[in-house]
Design an enzyme around this catalytic site. Structure first.
Site, PDB file in Angstrom:
ATOM      1  N   HIS A 137       0.813  -1.046  -0.136  1.00 38.84           N
ATOM      2  CA  HIS A 137       0.298   0.103   0.022  1.00 38.84           C
ATOM      3  C   HIS A 137       1.360   1.404  -0.426  1.00 38.84           C
ATOM      4  O   HIS A 137       0.558   2.056  -1.068  1.00 38.84           O
ATOM      5  CB  HIS A 137      -1.224  -0.461   1.555  1.00 38.84           C
ATOM      6  N   GLU A 138       1.705   1.526   1.197  1.00 36.67           N
ATOM      7  CA  GLU A 138       2.481   2.641   0.873  1.00 36.67           C
ATOM      8  C   GLU A 138       3.392   2.713  -0.543  1.00 36.67           C
ATOM      9  O   GLU A 138       3.740   3.495  -0.307  1.00 36.67           O
ATOM     10  CB  GLU A 138       3.704   2.342   2.910  1.00 36.67           C
ATOM     11  N   HIS A 145       1.981   4.682  -2.897  1.00 39.85           N
ATOM     12  CA  HIS A 145       2.193   6.133  -2.728  1.00 39.85           C
ATOM     13  C   HIS A 145       3.828   6.683  -2.705  1.00 39.85           C
ATOM     14  O   HIS A 145       3.679   7.855  -3.705  1.00 39.85           O
ATOM     15  CB  HIS A 145       1.613   6.615  -0.549  1.00 39.85           C
TER      16      HIS A 145
END
Length: 566
Positions: free
Chosen positions: A20-21, A24
């Site tokens: 997920h990170e 980003h």
């Protein structure tokens, strides 16, 4: 075992957060945004390494992660704090000064990568082939509960031009769903597996009639389609609306007991019983039909043996049975012997015998028994009353109830049996290389659709908040999945990853969805939201998150207590 479960939980959670990170982080770098820190886990910082401008680190709390970018503040900084933290960074590299379309990409990339991870996991599972239970790849139904919506549902011969109840005659062509029926569509939605029935029943709710298309095979092999108009109900013992059906599990013969009627009739291990006395059966319905068969009367079986149908006649014999009790062997702590743990027990049997879930039967008629010994004893002593010596463990570490030793009288209820042990049929599913990606995408999309429907159900009140769970529930699920094998663990990981993607897009402060909402407002207003408003928004989000954490934690605790207390 507990340490292994904790390790698996941390690994699964870390992978989901990392991916997920990473979404980003990569999109921020591609958009030339200054990234100060990339962290897996929350502060305090345990260890890490700084490469270039970014500190890559691991936090002490394995419950989250973050990408810290210049100009993107979860908690607004004052001018002095901002200057001290990012004064050395050129303004054009700040998140808030990048074009709105770039900021959208950076925010959405996290949830998007979780969806991509699910597809990647499913590609692995699809490519290696998977052994799956029937209910995971088929929508056939097993036992129908008496007086349930499915039991009383009207059925009409299906006509594509007729969609509503008023289009069909007053008198139905048949009443009630049957074991072996395959559910094709519910309210126009295709049904691929049994869990789709659960989702449709729960989310459709009892307020409206559901239109269900059913395929039923006749004894002559002909397939007929019916349309059934049905309202789910909250049946006793459940918190959610249901149709009142169980999944279909084939009556696969795992073992044929020596010198019993099944062996004498020629049944073999690996046979699958398709029907009994002309009635389609699964594992549960076959056991019930056999137990209730008239004494000394033939049962006509149709079996599948290696793809070939055979007809076999078998006459059951009377045996004793501890009905309504599920037992597993367990090692007794005080002796080097095995006892029998009561895994589950129905209400009627609990009232009749005094036994409870989690009780341990240490002796029967003064002797130690294994499951095999017990089954042999049951066959030879139908109708007899036996004495059980039972150890009842403490409840909640002895705070609610201390441990005790009991002697209970139990009758071996006489029933009919043919002498077989039934097992679970697993189906090997293989796909050609050309189907790997489409099938992986389809499974991920189904997880996505189901997650969205559950959220919708929570919002409109069709789904109880009691079904929500937190870290404890995820820990329990990963532990059980890991014990069942790597395929189960990967499948759960894909599902949780999709859930994480959807939940993160909710417009709740602290989550990615709140940033998407603020960017949308900014694009409509043509100017950013004021720092004061952002601060109030974050404060509101903090309260919402705390309330949600309290709710899911209470649900987790309630589940633990229901498991601890018999």
């Amino acid at each position: 075992m507990m340490l292994f479960s904790i390790f698996v939980f941390i690994v699964v959670l870390s992978v989901l957060i990392f991916v997920h990170e990473l979404g980003h982080f990569v999109s921020a770098k591609l958009c030339n945004i200054y990234v100060d820190q990339f962290s897996i886990g929350m502060p305090p910082r345990l260890l890490g390494i700084k490469i270039g401008e970014t500190d890559y680190c691991i936090g002490a709390l394995p419950i989250g992660g973050y990408v810290k970018m210049a100009g993107q503040e979860d908690v607004p900084l004052d001018d002095k704090e901002r200057e001290e933290t990012y004064g050395h960074v050129p303004p054009e590299r700040w998140f808030k000064f990048r074009p709105i379309w770039q900021r959208y990409i950076v925010i959405i990339s996290g949830p998007f990568m979780n969806f991509v991870l699910a597809i990647f996991i499913y590609i692995i599972l699809v490519s290696k082939g998977t052994l799956m239970p029937e209910m995971e790849i088929d929508s056939r139904i097993g036992k129908i509960e008496e007086n349930s919506p499915a039991y009383n549902a009207p059925l009409f011969i299906y006509n594509e031009s007729k969609k509503n109840r008023n289009d069909y005659p007053e008198n139905p062509d048949d009443i009630g769903w049957k074991t072996g029926d395959r559910i094709l569509f519910i309210n126009g939605n295709a049904v691929r597996k049994f869990s789709d029935l659960f989702v449709n029943a729960t989310l459709g709710g009892p307020s409206e009639v559901h239109k269900v298309i059913i395929e039923r095979e006749t004894p002559f092999g002909e397939k007929k389609k019916y349309i059934s108009f049905i309202k789910p109900e909250i049946i006793e013992g459940s918190e959610l609306p249901r149709y009142g059906v169980s999944p279909f599990y084939s009556a696969l013969l795992k073992e044929v007991i020596k010198d019993m009627p099944a062996e004498k009739a020629g049944l073999k291990s690996g046979d699958i019983i398709l029907s009994a006395n002309g009635i389609v059966v699964d594992r549960t319905t076959f056991v019930e039909l056999t137990e209730q068969a008239p004494i000394n009367q033939n049962i006509s079986l149709v079996i599948d043996r290696n793809g070939e149908k055979k007809h076999i006649q078998v006459v059951p014999v009377t045996v004793g049975r501890l009905r309504g009790i599920s037992l597993v062997e367990t090692l007794l702590s005080s002796e080097n012997k095995k006892g029998l743990l009561v895994l589950d027990i129905d209400t009627e049997m609990q009232t009749k015998t005094g036994l409870r879930r989690k009780d341990i039967i240490t002796k029967i008629n003064g002797e130690y028994f294994t499951l095999e010994n017990l089954h042999q004893f049951e066959r030879e002593h139908p109708g007899e009353t036996i004495e059980l010596e039972v150890y009842r463990p403490p409840v909640l570490f002895g705070l609610l109830e201390k441990s005790s030793n009991l002697k209970l009288k139990v009758s071996l209820e006489p029933v009919q049996a043919i002498g077989v042990v039934l097992g679970e049929k697993l189906i090997k599913v293989n796909y050609p290389v050309s189907r790997w990606l489409p099938e992986a995408f389809k499974r991920s999309y189904e997880d996505l659709k189901q997650t969205v429907l559950v959220l919708k159900g929570l919002i409109i009140g069709a789904v109880s908040p009691k079904v929500l769970g937190g870290p404890i529930m995820i820990f329990d699920a990963t532990s059980k999945a890991a014990s069942m094998g790597i395929d189960w663990l990967l499948g759960l990981m894909a599902l949780v990853s999709v859930n994480l993607a959807v939940v993160n897009l909710l417009p709740i402060p602290i989550l990615d969805g709140s940033l998407v909402l603020m960017l949308t407002i900014e694009s409509l207003r043509k100017r950013p939201i004021s720092p004061k408003m952002q601060e109030r928004f974050q404060q509101l989000g903090f309260v919402i998150i705390i309330l949600l954490l309290l709710l899911v934690s209470w649900n987790d605790i309630r589940r633990i207590l229901s498991d601890i207390i018999p």
